[in-house]
Design an enzyme around this catalytic site. Structure first.
Site, short mmCIF file in Angstrom:
data_model
loop_
_atom_site.label_atom_id
_atom_site.label_comp_id
_atom_site.label_asym_id
_atom_site.label_seq_id
_atom_site.Cartn_x
_atom_site.Cartn_y
_atom_site.Cartn_z
N CYS A 193 0.81 -1.22 0.00
CA CYS A 193 0.00 0.00 0.00
C CYS A 193 0.85 1.27 0.00
O CYS A 193 1.45 1.60 -1.01
CB CYS A 193 -0.98 -0.04 1.18
SG CYS A 193 -2.29 1.18 1.02
N GLU A 230 -0.75 -8.23 5.35
CA GLU A 230 -0.46 -8.38 6.79
C GLU A 230 -1.73 -8.41 7.64
O GLU A 230 -1.67 -8.62 8.83
CB GLU A 230 0.48 -7.25 7.26
CG GLU A 230 -0.17 -5.87 7.46
CD GLU A 230 -0.39 -5.09 6.16
OE1 GLU A 230 -0.25 -5.70 5.07
OE2 GLU A 230 -0.69 -3.89 6.24
N HIS A 278 -3.20 -5.27 1.50
CA HIS A 278 -2.53 -5.49 2.79
C HIS A 278 -2.45 -6.96 3.17
O HIS A 278 -3.32 -7.48 3.87
CB HIS A 278 -3.29 -4.75 3.90
CG HIS A 278 -3.19 -3.27 3.78
ND1 HIS A 278 -2.11 -2.57 4.27
CD2 HIS A 278 -4.01 -2.36 3.24
CE1 HIS A 278 -2.28 -1.28 4.02
NE2 HIS A 278 -3.43 -1.12 3.39
#
Lengths: 200, 294
Positions: free
Chosen positions: A78, A173, A171
């Site tokens: 991002c 994560e 994302h």
């Protein structure tokens, strides 16, 4: 191999925690010295304008560019991808490192009310779909040079690779799926091996 | 393959994660918004009056004018938040309709409902809410808040209430961590917190959503203090634009949050920031904003 997470602002702890789950001991990279000491780097999501200003203020901007140009493996997500890009289409006067041959449109998918999650097919990491979370995400408008598209969504690339740089507009994560981080670690290990072989 | 989904819990909670280790600043016009962005703010909170002025002028404080919020949204590329009154579902719906990135259901405005907070789960836009303790934080999360902040005491430039609220949450989280299942159910009853979320707190050793400091931050050292106590980031309300040199103060607070654990850096950052906003003793206040909300 020493893996670091660029820890200036943003979702730093999320990347540290998911890297730990893959079995590595990542470090939090906050200054020049710590940046010098790592062999691979994750650049997290957050606010790109904030990160750029602080990286410059703490004199890490040029070092970061040099390290990446010298071949340090990087996973950027991002805002991290915005920092790496060659060009930012819709914001004047926003600097970028220019080490990844993509041009991006900031908030290209809209404001937060348009943020979304969706399943993506990414052949390199296996047949199971990957749940990708797009948050005020940058849109890749065009690619050039050696950039390889690993997957696209709605007509735009969303995961790309150029040499030792892996960048996602979403994302990885945030969902607990370790596969993109594992893919990156494999990429980094291969790069390290090549460097060792060259040295020998 | 599952379809695209907007406004999910992951998307809301994940967005809040992006603010971490950063500073969100109150602004009342586009010029201030640009100053905040240039200083490195991760978001701005658009409102008509900063808390210090609301306190001084009195009267009913409501959601900001839509035109003003839109102007601020057009003036910056960083996310824009706005405040709705506690329980004011219509104000929240209006803010969502104009595309605000985050809504603060805030005790700084005059409450619209003396019993119920907004049911935030039905919205696409995420919410942040204030809390003084673990029970209050968990109730707000149960209602759908994707981010929590300490209430502190807004507009005072006095950090003691924010510290008290953060310390209280930390203490109560640790207490929960020591409990077995039966004790946790009882504790949930005691503090008015749904046990499902309380179990998550016990497992994680923290709130299951991002937790910021707010209400009384006036200096880089105040911001660093809140980070040392375990906050994920900092809201600064009156502290920036009621200081002598807002641009410099804003920049210094951003740097202090990023480097809170490095005392030498903090000393350097704190030098030459100019005068902070005037502060108020909590005992002298006519209105305790922190007591609003239930």
């Amino acid at each position: 191999m020493k893996i670091g997470v660029l820890g200036i602002q943003g979702a730093i702890q999320e990347h540290l925690s998911i890297l730990r789950k893959t079995g590595v001991e990542p470090s939090w990279v906050k200054n020049r010295k710590e940046l010098d000491s790592v062999e691979a780097l994750v650049m997290p999501g957050g606010e790109s304008t904030t990160m750029i200003k602080l990286l410059k203020r703490f004199e890490m901007w040029e070092i970061l560019r040099n390290r990446i140009e010298d071949g340090m493996p990087v996973l950027a997500t991002c805002a991290g991808m915005i920092l790496l890009s060659r060009k930012i289409e819709n914001v004047v006067n926003q600097d970028s490192l220019g080490v990844l041959d993509i041009s991006v449109k900031r908030n290209g998918y809209g404001r937060q009310i348009n943020s979304f999650e969706v399943d993506l097919q990414i052949d390199e990491i296996g047949p199971e779909p990957f749940r990708a979370v797009f948050i005020r995400a940058p849109k890749i408008e065009s690619i050039s040079g050696e950039v390889r598209v690993l997957t696209s969504y709605d007509g735009s690339p969303v995961l790309v690779r150029q040499g030792n740089v892996l960048a996602a507009s979403f994302h990885p994560e945030l969902t607990g799926d370790l596969r993109i981080h594992r893919y990156f670690l494999k990429m980094a290990e291969a790069a390290e091996k090549r460097i060792k072989e060259c040295a020998e | 393959m599952k379809m695209e989904a907007k406004g999910t819990w992951t998307v809301k909670k994940g967005f809040a994660e992006m603010f971490k280790n950063g500073v969100i600043m109150d602004v009342t016009n586009p010029e201030q918004a640009k100053i905040a962005q240039d200083a490195g703010a991760t978001a701005v909170m658009a409102l008509e009056r900063v808390p210090a002025d609301i306190r001084k002028e009195g009267g009913v404080a409501r959601m900001a004018k839509i035109g003003l919020i839109k102007e601020i949204m057009e003036s910056v590329t960083i996310p824009v938040m706005a405040k709705a009154r506690i329980g004011h579902i219509a104000e929240a719906k209006i803010l969502e309709a104009i595309g605000v990135d985050f809504i603060d259901e805030s005790e700084v405005l005059t409450p619209a409902d003396d019993k119920y907070h907004i049911d935030k789960r039905i919205f696409t836009v995420p919410f942040v809410c204030g809390a003084r303790n673990l029970g209050e934080a968990v109730r707000r999360i149960a209602e759908g808040a994707a981010m929590i902040r300490t209430k502190g005491e807004a507009g005072t430039g006095n950090i003691i209430e924010a510290v008290k609220h953060m310390r209280t949450v930390n203490e109560e989280v640790r207490k929960a961590q020591m409990m077995n299942d039966a004790e946790l159910v009882h504790y949930g009853k005691e503090i008015g917190a749904p046990v499902e979320i309380l179990s998550q707190v016990r497992e994680l050793g923290r709130l299951p959503v991002v937790n910021f400091a707010a209400g009384g931050v006036a200096t880089p050292a105040d911001a660093a203090l809140m980070m040392m106590l375990g906050c994920d980031g900092v809201f600064v309300g009156s502290g920036i634009f009621k200081s002598k040199d807002p641009a410099r103060m804003a920049k210094a607070i951003v740097e202090a949050v990023s480097h809170y654990e490095n005392a030498e850096a903090l000393a350097e950052i704190s030098e030459n920031v100019g005068d902070a906003m005037d502060g108020l003793e909590i005992e002298t206040l006519e209105v305790r904003m922190e007591e609003r909300g239930w």
